[in-house]
Design a protein around this motif. Structure first.
Motif, mmCIF file in Angstrom:
data_model
loop_
_atom_site.group_PDB
_atom_site.id
_atom_site.type_symbol
_atom_site.label_atom_id
_atom_site.label_comp_id
_atom_site.label_asym_id
_atom_site.label_seq_id
_atom_site.Cartn_x
_atom_site.Cartn_y
_atom_site.Cartn_z
ATOM 1 N N THR A 286 0.834 -1.194 0.000
ATOM 2 C CA THR A 286 0.000 0.000 0.000
ATOM 3 C C THR A 286 0.876 1.254 0.000
ATOM 4 O OG1 THR A 286 -1.606 1.261 1.312
ATOM 5 C CG2 THR A 286 -0.260 -0.305 2.518
ATOM 6 N N ASP A 287 0.637 2.130 -0.961
ATOM 7 C CA ASP A 287 1.462 3.326 -1.132
ATOM 8 C C ASP A 287 1.477 4.251 0.088
ATOM 9 O OD1 ASP A 287 2.008 2.351 -3.607
ATOM 10 O OD2 ASP A 287 1.044 3.982 -4.730
ATOM 11 N N PRO A 288 0.341 4.471 0.792
ATOM 12 C CA PRO A 288 0.371 5.418 1.915
ATOM 13 C C PRO A 288 1.406 5.085 2.988
ATOM 14 C CG PRO A 288 -1.888 4.990 1.282
ATOM 15 C CD PRO A 288 -1.044 4.035 0.482
ATOM 16 N N THR A 289 1.663 3.795 3.222
ATOM 17 C CA THR A 289 2.680 3.464 4.222
ATOM 18 C C THR A 289 4.067 3.855 3.726
ATOM 19 O OG1 THR A 289 2.984 1.204 3.375
ATOM 20 C CG2 THR A 289 1.307 1.522 5.086
ATOM 21 N N VAL A 290 4.325 3.676 2.440
ATOM 22 C CA VAL A 290 5.620 4.048 1.870
ATOM 23 C C VAL A 290 5.810 5.560 1.958
ATOM 24 C CG1 VAL A 290 7.124 3.890 -0.140
ATOM 25 C CG2 VAL A 290 5.442 2.082 0.296
ATOM 26 N N ILE A 291 4.760 6.287 1.628
ATOM 27 C CA ILE A 291 4.822 7.755 1.688
ATOM 28 C C ILE A 291 5.127 8.207 3.109
ATOM 29 C CG2 ILE A 291 3.437 9.856 1.471
ATOM 30 C CD1 ILE A 291 1.965 8.448 -0.855
ATOM 31 N N TYR A 292 4.502 7.574 4.083
ATOM 32 C CA TYR A 292 4.759 7.948 5.484
ATOM 33 C C TYR A 292 6.226 7.704 5.852
ATOM 34 C CZ TYR A 292 4.048 8.514 10.501
ATOM 35 O OH TYR A 292 4.131 8.964 11.804
ATOM 36 N N SER A 308 12.837 3.819 -6.569
ATOM 37 C CA SER A 308 13.821 3.581 -5.505
ATOM 38 C C SER A 308 13.154 3.569 -4.135
ATOM 39 C CB SER A 308 14.908 4.664 -5.541
ATOM 40 O OG SER A 308 14.340 5.963 -5.356
ATOM 41 N N GLU A 309 12.119 4.389 -3.954
ATOM 42 C CA GLU A 309 11.394 4.438 -2.680
ATOM 43 C C GLU A 309 10.525 3.198 -2.512
ATOM 44 O OE1 GLU A 309 11.155 9.324 -2.405
ATOM 45 O OE2 GLU A 309 9.583 8.187 -3.451
ATOM 46 N N LEU A 310 9.979 2.697 -3.595
ATOM 47 C CA LEU A 310 9.173 1.479 -3.535
ATOM 48 C C LEU A 310 10.023 0.239 -3.274
ATOM 49 C CD1 LEU A 310 6.711 2.206 -6.477
ATOM 50 C CD2 LEU A 310 6.142 2.133 -4.038
ATOM 51 N N ARG A 311 11.327 0.334 -3.556
ATOM 52 C CA ARG A 311 12.224 -0.797 -3.303
ATOM 53 C C ARG A 311 13.025 -0.648 -2.009
ATOM 54 N NH1 ARG A 311 13.297 0.038 -8.944
ATOM 55 N NH2 ARG A 311 15.215 1.150 -8.373
ATOM 56 N N ALA A 312 12.952 0.512 -1.384
ATOM 57 C CA ALA A 312 13.786 0.810 -0.220
ATOM 58 C C ALA A 312 13.454 -0.103 0.963
ATOM 59 C CB ALA A 312 13.603 2.264 0.191
ATOM 60 N N ASN A 313 14.471 -0.433 1.725
ATOM 61 C CA ASN A 313 14.305 -1.292 2.901
ATOM 62 C C ASN A 313 13.899 -0.422 4.101
ATOM 63 O OD1 ASN A 313 14.267 -3.416 4.653
ATOM 64 N ND2 ASN A 313 16.498 -3.531 4.892
ATOM 65 N N THR A 318 5.599 -1.405 2.760
ATOM 66 C CA THR A 318 4.838 -2.658 2.781
ATOM 67 C C THR A 318 4.935 -3.416 1.466
ATOM 68 O OG1 THR A 318 2.860 -1.339 2.262
ATOM 69 C CG2 THR A 318 3.207 -1.953 4.569
ATOM 70 N N TYR A 319 5.719 -2.887 0.513
ATOM 71 C CA TYR A 319 6.072 -3.676 -0.672
ATOM 72 C C TYR A 319 7.261 -4.589 -0.359
ATOM 73 C CZ TYR A 319 3.038 -0.763 -3.546
ATOM 74 O OH TYR A 319 1.938 -0.118 -4.087
ATOM 75 N N VAL A 320 7.960 -4.288 0.731
ATOM 76 C CA VAL A 320 9.164 -5.033 1.112
ATOM 77 C C VAL A 320 8.944 -5.861 2.379
ATOM 78 C CG1 VAL A 320 11.571 -4.827 1.855
ATOM 79 C CG2 VAL A 320 10.708 -3.379 0.006
ATOM 80 N N ILE A 321 8.330 -5.238 3.400
ATOM 81 C CA ILE A 321 8.144 -5.929 4.678
ATOM 82 C C ILE A 321 6.878 -6.781 4.645
ATOM 83 C CG2 ILE A 321 9.282 -4.055 5.932
ATOM 84 C CD1 ILE A 321 6.377 -3.348 6.990
ATOM 85 N N ALA A 322 6.818 -7.753 5.535
ATOM 86 C CA ALA A 322 5.611 -8.559 5.711
ATOM 87 C C ALA A 322 4.771 -7.957 6.835
ATOM 88 C CB ALA A 322 5.978 -9.996 6.038
#
Length: 389
Positions: A286-292, A308-313, A318-322
């Motif tokens: 979900t994008d909003p968590t990444v934006i936060y 790069s932000e969508l792949r960032a650790n 939430t595209y990376v973490i469970a």
């Protein structure tokens, strides 16, 4: 002769006592009977006002038939020394007893003019409104963004003229704690210094009547108490089998739901998507968590997310973490909290905007891809129409 004099005197005394009793009974009936007011009015009671002044105002406005009976009734019921300042909506037909109770019980002002400080997700609004007592509807007299716009000509004079009854702070669903604190710091009718930003998600988005000069920290504590009560009630009435270990995890889910949709009816469906994904071991994506994670809740990103932000650790990516991020990403409202704890029962795993302000939901990736294609076509058409203009 003395016998006649005594008899006449006793007779006269009985007549006088009967007459006095009749007057007292009549006065009591007047005090508790329906009043003469045919249309609702605003009654303003200022600090230092007396029952004499208030009764004169009420008599002049046609709300009571007798100032003397009004004051006597207040004295008899031992309320004459309990007058509370404020602005009161006096309903048609209100009895003197009702009015005395209303103006001695106090509480938030229910009539007059208000300054509304609305804290939106990324904006602020200052509005002046006034209640029409006849209709019970507020009329907006002036409004502007105190951060982005200059104060309108005559706004201060209008505020002074209306003799403000209430200051009201309204929090919109989905604003971050940092944004709320920044707004509160800018309100010069409040006092006190806020040293720490409250925990994300801990402030209840609702309306608060605020006293001029009130401490900002006291107001924040009120917001936190309200949110705790909402969360605790929803947690106690939650559905079975949800993937939350604590109320705080449910609050985090509610904040995601809040940021994903502004359509109240959709919130239980959106919550079901994320719960289904967790139960299947899928990432929330979900994008909003990444934006936060990028903004830390401080202001708007103002652009699209980069690859790069969508792949960032990041713990919020939430595209990376469970599972869920470590904290909420905003302050969710009651509806979002209840949706997170009582989601719809669906097999949905995906959703995308449908062009109406809502979303199209899907159970399979093929269905979702078809919905995405429809949304892309809508976007392309809108861009074409905008370019044509």
């Amino acid at each position: 002769m003395w016998r006649n004099i005594t008899s006449n005197f006793l007779t006269a005394m009985i007549v006088i006592l009967v007459a006095v009793a009749g007057v007292v009974a009549w006065a009591k009936r007047e005090y508790v009977s329906e009043g003469p007011l045919s249309q609702a009015i605003c009654l303003r009671v200022d600090q230092g006002d007396s029952f004499v002044k208030v009764s004169d105002d009420l008599k002049a406005k046609g709300a009571i038939s007798s100032g003397y009976i009004f004051r006597t009734g207040a004295d008899y019921t031992e309320k004459d020394g309990k007058l509370k300042f404020g602005s009161y909506l006096i309903e048609p037909g209100s009895t003197m007893e009702d009015i005395v109770d209303q103006i001695t019980r106090g509480g938030p002002s229910s009539c007059g003019s208000e300054l509304i400080y609305r804290i939106g997700v990324n904006t602020q609004t200052l509005a002046l409104r006034e209640l029409d007592p006849a209709t019970g509807i507020y009329e907006e007299l002036a409004k502007y963004d105190p951060v982005a716009d200059p104060e309108p000509d005559g706004f201060k004079e209008l505020v002074d003229e209306k003799n403000i009854t209430n200051h009201r702070v309204i929090l919109a669903e989905g604003a971050t704690s940092w944004h709320i604190v920044q707004a509160l710091k800018s309100y010069d009718f409040l006092s006190g210094d806020v040293k720490e930003v409250p925990a994300e998600g801990s402030l209840a988005p609702q309306s608060y009547v605020v006293t001029k000069g009130e401490d900002r920290n006291a107001l924040i504590a009120q917001m936190q108490t309200a949110q705790s009560e909402i969360l605790n009630t929803a947690w106690a009435n939650r559905a079975e089998g949800l993937p939350y270990k604590t109320p705080e995890e449910a609050l985090t889910m509610a904040s995601i739901v809040e940021k994903e949709t502004g359509v109240t009816a959709e919130r239980p469906e959106v919550a079901s998507v994320f719960i289904n994904r967790i139960e299947k071991g899928m990432r929330l994506q979900t994008d909003p968590t990444v934006i936060y994670g990028v903004t830390n809740g401080k202001g708007s990103l103002g652009r699209g997310l980069r690859q790069s932000e969508l792949r960032a650790n990041s713990p919020y990516n939430t595209y990376v973490i469970a599972g869920l991020p470590p904290t909420p990403i905003a302050n969710p409202g009651k509806a979002a909290i209840e949706a997170a704890l009582n989601p719809d029962s669906t097999d949905y795993l995906y959703f995308v905007a449908d062009g109406t302000g809502g979303h199209a939901f899907a159970s399979t990736l093929a269905e979702h891809n078809a919905n995405v294609a429809k949304w892309r076509a809508i976007e392309a058409q809108r861009a074409k129409e905008a370019g044509g203009n």
